[in-house]
Design a protein around this motif. Structure first.
Motif, PDB file in Angstrom:
ATOM      1  N   ARG A 172      -4.931  -0.082  13.870  1.00  0.00           N
ATOM      2  CA  ARG A 172      -5.650  -1.062  14.676  1.00  0.00           C
ATOM      3  C   ARG A 172      -5.079  -2.432  14.330  1.00  0.00           C
ATOM      4  NH1 ARG A 172      -7.582  -0.071  10.037  1.00  0.00           N
ATOM      5  NH2 ARG A 172      -8.610  -1.638   8.713  1.00  0.00           N
ATOM      6  N   ASP A 173      -5.389  -3.433  15.107  1.00  0.00           N
ATOM      7  CA  ASP A 173      -5.055  -4.797  14.696  1.00  0.00           C
ATOM      8  C   ASP A 173      -5.800  -5.082  13.391  1.00  0.00           C
ATOM      9  OD1 ASP A 173      -3.614  -5.036  17.002  1.00  0.00           O
ATOM     10  OD2 ASP A 173      -5.106  -6.261  18.053  1.00  0.00           O
ATOM     11  N   THR A 174      -5.091  -5.610  12.425  1.00  0.00           N
ATOM     12  CA  THR A 174      -5.717  -5.799  11.123  1.00  0.00           C
ATOM     13  C   THR A 174      -5.099  -6.990  10.406  1.00  0.00           C
ATOM     14  OG1 THR A 174      -6.390  -4.637   9.102  1.00  0.00           O
ATOM     15  CG2 THR A 174      -4.127  -4.265   9.848  1.00  0.00           C
ATOM     16  N   THR A 175      -5.583  -7.256   9.213  1.00  0.00           N
ATOM     17  CA  THR A 175      -5.067  -8.319   8.359  1.00  0.00           C
ATOM     18  C   THR A 175      -4.628  -7.694   7.042  1.00  0.00           C
ATOM     19  OG1 THR A 175      -6.659  -9.875   9.317  1.00  0.00           O
ATOM     20  CG2 THR A 175      -5.585 -10.531   7.259  1.00  0.00           C
ATOM     21  N   VAL A 176      -3.479  -8.098   6.551  1.00  0.00           N
ATOM     22  CA  VAL A 176      -3.018  -7.589   5.261  1.00  0.00           C
ATOM     23  C   VAL A 176      -2.762  -8.760   4.326  1.00  0.00           C
ATOM     24  CG1 VAL A 176      -1.999  -5.496   6.245  1.00  0.00           C
ATOM     25  CG2 VAL A 176      -0.582  -7.548   5.954  1.00  0.00           C
ATOM     26  N   ALA A 177      -2.885  -8.486   3.031  1.00  0.00           N
ATOM     27  CA  ALA A 177      -2.591  -9.479   2.003  1.00  0.00           C
ATOM     28  C   ALA A 177      -1.427  -8.982   1.165  1.00  0.00           C
ATOM     29  CB  ALA A 177      -3.808  -9.717   1.123  1.00  0.00           C
ATOM     30  N   LEU A 178      -0.517  -9.877   0.824  1.00  0.00           N
ATOM     31  CA  LEU A 178       0.610  -9.547  -0.026  1.00  0.00           C
ATOM     32  C   LEU A 178       0.278  -9.970  -1.455  1.00  0.00           C
ATOM     33  CD1 LEU A 178       4.349 -10.114   0.689  1.00  0.00           C
ATOM     34  CD2 LEU A 178       3.388 -10.775  -1.507  1.00  0.00           C
ATOM     35  N   VAL A 179       0.363  -9.007  -2.362  1.00  0.00           N
ATOM     36  CA  VAL A 179       0.109  -9.250  -3.785  1.00  0.00           C
ATOM     37  C   VAL A 179       1.445  -9.139  -4.525  1.00  0.00           C
ATOM     38  CG1 VAL A 179      -1.186  -8.531  -5.825  1.00  0.00           C
ATOM     39  CG2 VAL A 179      -2.206  -8.286  -3.548  1.00  0.00           C
ATOM     40  N   PRO A 180       1.905 -10.196  -5.182  1.00  0.00           N
ATOM     41  CA  PRO A 180       3.249 -10.201  -5.782  1.00  0.00           C
ATOM     42  C   PRO A 180       3.311  -9.539  -7.159  1.00  0.00           C
ATOM     43  CG  PRO A 180       2.230 -12.308  -6.127  1.00  0.00           C
ATOM     44  CD  PRO A 180       1.244 -11.506  -5.335  1.00  0.00           C
ATOM     45  N   ALA A 181       3.009  -8.249  -7.187  1.00  0.00           N
ATOM     46  CA  ALA A 181       3.130  -7.441  -8.398  1.00  0.00           C
ATOM     47  C   ALA A 181       3.636  -6.079  -7.958  1.00  0.00           C
ATOM     48  CB  ALA A 181       1.782  -7.311  -9.102  1.00  0.00           C
TER      49      ALA A 181
END
Length: 401
Positions: free
Chosen positions: A298-307
């Motif tokens: 679905r249309d969604t939001t993602v977060a990038l975690v730099p680990a």
């Protein structure tokens, strides 16, 4: 329109979920392990209660199970621990260099270890073979100063320790060295193979063998000042094995050695967290990360975690673990990469933004636990807390007093 948070200050969720607000303070590392020294002190006090009068040696090997040996040692001693345990001479010397004067035992050294340095620093040496005893003797005769030794006896783990066949030879040699005042016998000790299964019959067999080794030493006129056998699990579940001293390790750091019996009132001391670098929209049908192992349904939001796996986030966890972010748990999507991973925020009801901190595992209410990772990876939480590395920076909270 909300203003961006100043870059040098971040919300710190390390204490969130415990009834107190997250502290506000300068946080510069994008990946960090936050070590709660007050949790260390609390855990030592809990272990002292379980020890029922036996002294407590806190094990700080492997840099304090990756929590920081010096800082953990100080907190533990302040909380009533009487001794420290490490594996190698260099680990012991780090503690001495930091000004720690409490008794220190090291028990896993190579034949050519720097025993002279250990003797000079008043470090107790665990002896596991006749050859090792002779090497310690060589250092004593070269330096002219007596060594304090303990005999590590093998009672059934069949790992490090003096074998039953060699034990009489060790006792004969040590008897002579004690008579010459070249060595002081401080302790006889051993290690358990099934301590995390408190009712296992091998435990009782090892106890019997341990008592036999003590009696055998006395036949040679060698009277140890103390004897010890219990690790974390035995400290918490087998009071019949406490003897003069117990040697807890993983429980000091707030992780239960027998999870099926509960946490025994322990508090996890390590929180692994990382700063969100980017929040972005992903359309339905688009893939995320290498190989597009996850396609947005679905249309969604993602977060990038730099680990990533260079920092101790196992690649084999891909798509299987959750982080605490924006007041809720969010699942990783797509492959964990060397430097980063993504999580699905859905409609981002928590209003997550770049600069917020994701808790990968910790001890707060709602946080994922190191044991969660261990179960997913078919391992133990010892390995999990030892895994943060690379760019992960250690930071301490609490006083440990």
């Amino acid at each position: 329109m909300r203003q961006a948070r100043p870059r040098s200050w971040r919300r710190d969720p390390a204490s969130a979920g415990s009834g107190s607000p997250g502290r506000i303070g300068p946080v510069n590392a994008q990946v960090e392990t936050v070590i709660d020294l007050d949790a260390i002190s609390h855990n030592v006090r809990v272990l002292r209660e379980f020890a029922r009068g036996a002294a407590v040696m806190v094990v700080v090997k492997a840099d304090g199970y990756n929590h920081g040996a010096v800082e953990v040692a100080r907190a533990a001693l302040n909380a009533g621990a009487s001794e420290l345990g490490v594996t190698t001479v260099p680990e012991a010397l780090v503690l001495r260099a930091a000004g720690i004067t409490a008794p220190i035992l090291c028990w896993l050294n190579t034949i050519d270890a720097d025993y002279a340095a250990a003797i000079a620093a008043d470090v107790e040496i665990g002896v596991s073979s006749l050859e090792q005893l002779r090497m310690v003797e060589r250092a004593v005769r070269a330096g002219g100063r007596a060594a304090t030794v303990s005999l590590k006896v093998d009672t059934g783990l069949n790992r490090n320790g003096i074998s039953a066949a060699e034990y009489p030879q060790v006792l004969r040699s040590l008897r002579g060295l004690v008579d010459e005042r070249r060595m002081r016998l401080r302790a006889i000790f051993s290690h358990l193979a099934h301590a995390d299964e408190p009712g296992h019959p091998v435990i009782d067999r090892q106890r019997e063998r341990f008592l036999e080794t003590i009696a055998q030493a006395k036949e040679y006129g060698l009277e140890p000042e103390l004897v010890h056998l219990s690790n974390s699990a035995a400290t918490l579940t087998r009071p019949d094995l406490h003897f003069d001293l117990v040697r807890p390790g993983i429980s000091v750091y707030g992780l239960s050695p027998v999870p099926e019996l509960g946490n025994f009132g322990l508090r996890p001391a390590m929180t692994l967290q990382a700063e969100v670098t980017l929040v972005k929209r992903v359309s339905a049908g688009e893939g995320v990360s290498y190989g597009h192992r996850w396609i947005a349904p679905r249309d969604t939001t993602v977060a990038l975690v730099p680990a990533g796996y260079a920092d101790g986030v196992f690649r084999s966890l891909s798509g299987r673990f959750e982080v605490w972010l924006g007041g809720a748990l969010h699942r990783n999507v797509g492959r964990v990469c060397m430097d980063q991973f993504m999580v699905d925020l859905g409609d981002n009801a928590g209003g997550v933004r770049a600069g917020d901190r994701a808790v990968l595992f910790g001890g707060g209410a709602g946080h994922p636990h190191a044991l969660d990772w261990a179960r997913l990876l078919d391992t133990i939480d010892y390995e999990i807390v030892c895994s943060p590395r690379g760019r992960a920076v250690r930071r301490y909270v609490g006083t440990g007093r």
